[in-house]
Design a protein around this motif. Structure first.
Motif, PDB file in Angstrom:
ATOM      1  N   THR A   1      -5.663  -4.175  -3.031  1.00 20.71           N
ATOM      2  CA  THR A   1      -4.363  -4.305  -2.374  1.00 20.71           C
ATOM      3  C   THR A   1      -3.396  -3.239  -2.891  1.00 20.71           C
ATOM      4  O   THR A   1      -2.386  -3.560  -3.517  1.00 20.71           O
ATOM      5  CB  THR A   1      -3.772  -5.710  -2.614  1.00 20.71           C
ATOM      6  OG1 THR A   1      -3.697  -5.929  -4.029  1.00 20.71           O
ATOM      7  CG2 THR A   1      -4.616  -6.789  -1.954  1.00 20.71           C
TER       8      THR A   1
ATOM      9  N   THR B   1      -6.454   1.925   8.109  1.00 27.13           N
ATOM     10  CA  THR B   1      -5.367   1.412   8.932  1.00 27.13           C
ATOM     11  C   THR B   1      -4.016   1.651   8.266  1.00 27.13           C
ATOM     12  O   THR B   1      -3.075   2.113   8.904  1.00 27.13           O
ATOM     13  CB  THR B   1      -5.553  -0.102   9.198  1.00 27.13           C
ATOM     14  OG1 THR B   1      -6.839  -0.304   9.763  1.00 27.13           O
ATOM     15  CG2 THR B   1      -4.490  -0.626  10.135  1.00 27.13           C
ATOM     16  N   THR B   2      -3.922   1.338   6.981  1.00 27.03           N
ATOM     17  CA  THR B   2      -2.660   1.516   6.253  1.00 27.03           C
ATOM     18  C   THR B   2      -2.574   2.857   5.539  1.00 27.03           C
ATOM     19  O   THR B   2      -1.540   3.192   4.981  1.00 27.03           O
ATOM     20  CB  THR B   2      -2.464   0.398   5.206  1.00 27.03           C
ATOM     21  OG1 THR B   2      -3.536   0.476   4.258  1.00 27.03           O
ATOM     22  CG2 THR B   2      -2.434  -0.954   5.859  1.00 27.03           C
ATOM     23  N   GLU B   3      -3.675   3.618   5.561  1.00 26.48           N
ATOM     24  CA  GLU B   3      -3.768   4.911   4.888  1.00 26.48           C
ATOM     25  C   GLU B   3      -3.453   4.790   3.398  1.00 26.48           C
ATOM     26  O   GLU B   3      -2.693   5.557   2.825  1.00 26.48           O
ATOM     27  CB  GLU B   3      -2.857   5.941   5.556  1.00 26.48           C
ATOM     28  CG  GLU B   3      -3.250   6.216   6.988  1.00 26.48           C
ATOM     29  CD  GLU B   3      -2.373   7.248   7.671  1.00 26.48           C
ATOM     30  OE1 GLU B   3      -1.295   7.582   7.152  1.00 26.48           O
ATOM     31  OE2 GLU B   3      -2.769   7.719   8.739  1.00 26.48           O
ATOM     32  N   LYS B   4      -4.081   3.801   2.758  1.00 24.31           N
ATOM     33  CA  LYS B   4      -3.891   3.568   1.327  1.00 24.31           C
ATOM     34  C   LYS B   4      -5.231   3.572   0.610  1.00 24.31           C
ATOM     35  O   LYS B   4      -6.232   3.128   1.152  1.00 24.31           O
ATOM     36  CB  LYS B   4      -3.176   2.234   1.089  1.00 24.31           C
ATOM     37  CG  LYS B   4      -1.747   2.227   1.614  1.00 24.31           C
ATOM     38  CD  LYS B   4      -1.071   0.907   1.353  1.00 24.31           C
ATOM     39  CE  LYS B   4       0.353   0.949   1.874  1.00 24.31           C
ATOM     40  NZ  LYS B   4       1.041  -0.323   1.647  1.00 24.31           N
TER      41      LYS B   4
ATOM     42  N   ASP C   1      -8.263   1.943   2.847  1.00 26.81           N
ATOM     43  CA  ASP C   1      -7.893   1.249   4.075  1.00 26.81           C
ATOM     44  C   ASP C   1      -7.367   2.291   5.049  1.00 26.81           C
ATOM     45  O   ASP C   1      -6.257   2.805   4.883  1.00 26.81           O
ATOM     46  CB  ASP C   1      -6.829   0.188   3.790  1.00 26.81           C
ATOM     47  CG  ASP C   1      -6.531  -0.683   4.997  1.00 26.81           C
ATOM     48  OD1 ASP C   1      -6.634  -0.181   6.136  1.00 26.81           O
ATOM     49  OD2 ASP C   1      -6.185  -1.859   4.791  1.00 26.81           O
TER      50      ASP C   1
ATOM     51  N   SER D   1       0.418   4.711  -1.222  1.00 27.18           N
ATOM     52  CA  SER D   1      -0.663   5.476  -0.608  1.00 27.18           C
ATOM     53  C   SER D   1      -1.798   5.743  -1.581  1.00 27.18           C
ATOM     54  O   SER D   1      -2.947   5.834  -1.183  1.00 27.18           O
ATOM     55  CB  SER D   1      -0.142   6.776  -0.009  1.00 27.18           C
ATOM     56  OG  SER D   1       0.510   7.540  -0.990  1.00 27.18           O
TER      57      SER D   1
END
Length: 131
Positions: free
Chosen positions: A26, A16-19, A14, A30
């Protein structure tokens, strides 16, 4: 996403969340691995031991002293983790930093307790820390 078969994704990222998640869509951190993990393992009785690609080392010292040389910190990289286990009831095991570098402020660490272990983390510059 890289998906093989059913949900969850094999690898999920992701931006956007840098994960990034392995076997999870989910990831709470990170990097999250919801599967199993395998690391390099070196088992030896020789000395000196030069650490290269191994992250986990089980050392069975003979009756003589055993020396483990940690890699140069800048080469090892920030965050590199090395675990050393003295798989012997009476170890005589010395873990040494490279010339001009330190392990918790000293030039070496000594494992003398029966079946003891230490975890070393590199700063990527000039030092290793025991955690």
């Amino acid at each position: 996403k890289i998906k093989a078969g059913s949900s969850p994704s094999l690898i999920y990222a992701d931006v956007t969340t840098e994960k990034v998640g392995i076997l999870t869509n989910t990831p709470p951190a990170s990097f999250t691995n919801s599967g199993s993990m395998a690391l390099n393992l070196l088992t030896t009785t020789s000395s000196p031991v030069v650490v290269s690609g191994s992250d986990y080392m089980i050392i069975s010292p003979n009756s003589s002293a055993t020396l483990i040389n940690l890699p140069v910190a800048a080469t090892a990289g920030r965050g590199r983790v090395i675990v050393v286990k003295a798989a012997n009831a009476t170890p005589n095991l010395t873990v040494s930093a490279s010339a001009g570098q330190t392990i918790d402020g000293a030039t070496h660490s000594y494992l003398a307790s029966a079946n003891s272990s230490e975890t070393y983390v590199c700063d990527g510059i000039s030092a290793w820390y025991i955690i």
